[in-house]
Motif scaffolding. Sequence first.
Motif, PDB file in Angstrom:
ATOM      1  N   GLN A  78      14.635   7.483 -13.401  1.00  0.00           N
ATOM      2  CA  GLN A  78      15.386   7.409 -12.141  1.00  0.00           C
ATOM      3  C   GLN A  78      16.281   6.178 -12.129  1.00  0.00           C
ATOM      4  O   GLN A  78      17.431   6.227 -11.670  1.00  0.00           O
ATOM      5  CB  GLN A  78      14.415   7.369 -10.962  1.00  0.00           C
ATOM      6  N   MET A  79      15.765   5.066 -12.636  1.00  0.00           N
ATOM      7  CA  MET A  79      16.553   3.835 -12.687  1.00  0.00           C
ATOM      8  C   MET A  79      17.803   4.028 -13.541  1.00  0.00           C
ATOM      9  O   MET A  79      18.903   3.606 -13.162  1.00  0.00           O
ATOM     10  CB  MET A  79      15.695   2.695 -13.243  1.00  0.00           C
ATOM     11  N   PHE A  80      17.666   4.703 -14.669  1.00  0.00           N
ATOM     12  CA  PHE A  80      18.816   4.929 -15.544  1.00  0.00           C
ATOM     13  C   PHE A  80      19.821   5.888 -14.904  1.00  0.00           C
ATOM     14  O   PHE A  80      21.025   5.751 -15.102  1.00  0.00           O
ATOM     15  CB  PHE A  80      18.354   5.460 -16.896  1.00  0.00           C
ATOM     16  N   VAL A  81      19.330   6.855 -14.135  1.00  0.00           N
ATOM     17  CA  VAL A  81      20.229   7.802 -13.474  1.00  0.00           C
ATOM     18  C   VAL A  81      21.042   7.099 -12.378  1.00  0.00           C
ATOM     19  O   VAL A  81      22.247   7.303 -12.252  1.00  0.00           O
ATOM     20  CB  VAL A  81      19.451   8.997 -12.898  1.00  0.00           C
ATOM     21  N   LEU A  82      20.386   6.255 -11.597  1.00  0.00           N
ATOM     22  CA  LEU A  82      21.044   5.618 -10.451  1.00  0.00           C
ATOM     23  C   LEU A  82      21.821   4.357 -10.837  1.00  0.00           C
ATOM     24  O   LEU A  82      22.681   3.908 -10.071  1.00  0.00           O
ATOM     25  CB  LEU A  82      20.008   5.283  -9.372  1.00  0.00           C
ATOM     26  N   GLU A  83      21.507   3.767 -11.982  1.00  0.00           N
ATOM     27  CA  GLU A  83      22.201   2.582 -12.478  1.00  0.00           C
ATOM     28  C   GLU A  83      22.346   1.489 -11.415  1.00  0.00           C
ATOM     29  O   GLU A  83      23.457   1.070 -11.069  1.00  0.00           O
ATOM     30  CB  GLU A  83      23.578   2.972 -13.028  1.00  0.00           C
ATOM     31  N   PRO A  84      21.236   0.994 -10.880  1.00  0.00           N
ATOM     32  CA  PRO A  84      21.327  -0.043  -9.847  1.00  0.00           C
ATOM     33  C   PRO A  84      21.762  -1.390 -10.422  1.00  0.00           C
ATOM     34  O   PRO A  84      21.653  -1.634 -11.628  1.00  0.00           O
ATOM     35  CB  PRO A  84      19.877  -0.123  -9.344  1.00  0.00           C
ATOM     36  N   ALA A  85      22.227  -2.261  -9.539  1.00  0.00           N
ATOM     37  CA  ALA A  85      22.531  -3.632  -9.939  1.00  0.00           C
ATOM     38  C   ALA A  85      21.260  -4.482  -9.929  1.00  0.00           C
ATOM     39  O   ALA A  85      21.125  -5.419 -10.713  1.00  0.00           O
ATOM     40  CB  ALA A  85      23.571  -4.237  -8.997  1.00  0.00           C
TER      41      ALA A  85
END
Length: 243
Positions: free
Chosen positions: A158-165
Amino acid sequence: MLTITDLSVSVADQPILDRLSLHVPAGQIHALMGPNGSGKSTLAKTLAGHPAYVVTGGSVTYQGRDLLALEPESRVHAGVFVGFQYPVEVPGVANAEFLRLAYNAKAKATGGKEISAKEFAPILAERIRQSEAPADFDQRELNAGMSGGQRKRNEILQMFVLEPALAILDETDSGLDIDAIKAVARGINAFRRADRAVVLITHFQRLLEMVVPDRVHVLKGGRIVASGGPELATVLEAEGYGR
């Protein structure tokens, strides 16, 4: 990226965080360690905007903005991600569709283009490859029938999909076997960039041997009581938190 100043938080009128201060610059990974009940998960859920966690004092600034003034979904759209310690199981919801809707929600909020399932499929395949998630995660239901370790790996996907800062990972390594820990560690290292930051909550030095943090902080009694370089994790492993 993140500046927390004198943050105090209560849950059901019980004080948990006590004037906690923490500064995390962009491009860095900060590890947060501490005994059970010290407030680590409380900090993660407070940053996520969980309504049960009541801020009674202090401030949180994210990229120059007042994070506490934003609704939870606005925090996500602004680039804040929380990988939870106990990801929930949602039977009947396709993992791929959940990820696509989350991707589209963020795109819409930031002026981007929403995409179809067909358009999302190659993006998801690439994110699965980058995060080293199991190849069948695009066919699974959202955490349903997954082991605790698989759910944690789904959080990394999920982190890789959303690419958060800013990614706050709450004990992502707990419940994982050594091969899964290595895969998660490689994923976190691959995610690291000059314009991103990670707060890594963990009990175990073994993860920090693979994901070498810029700083290690010890949380005890609701506040940071010690900070240092990666060597601090080695001291804690040898001597415990009593020191």
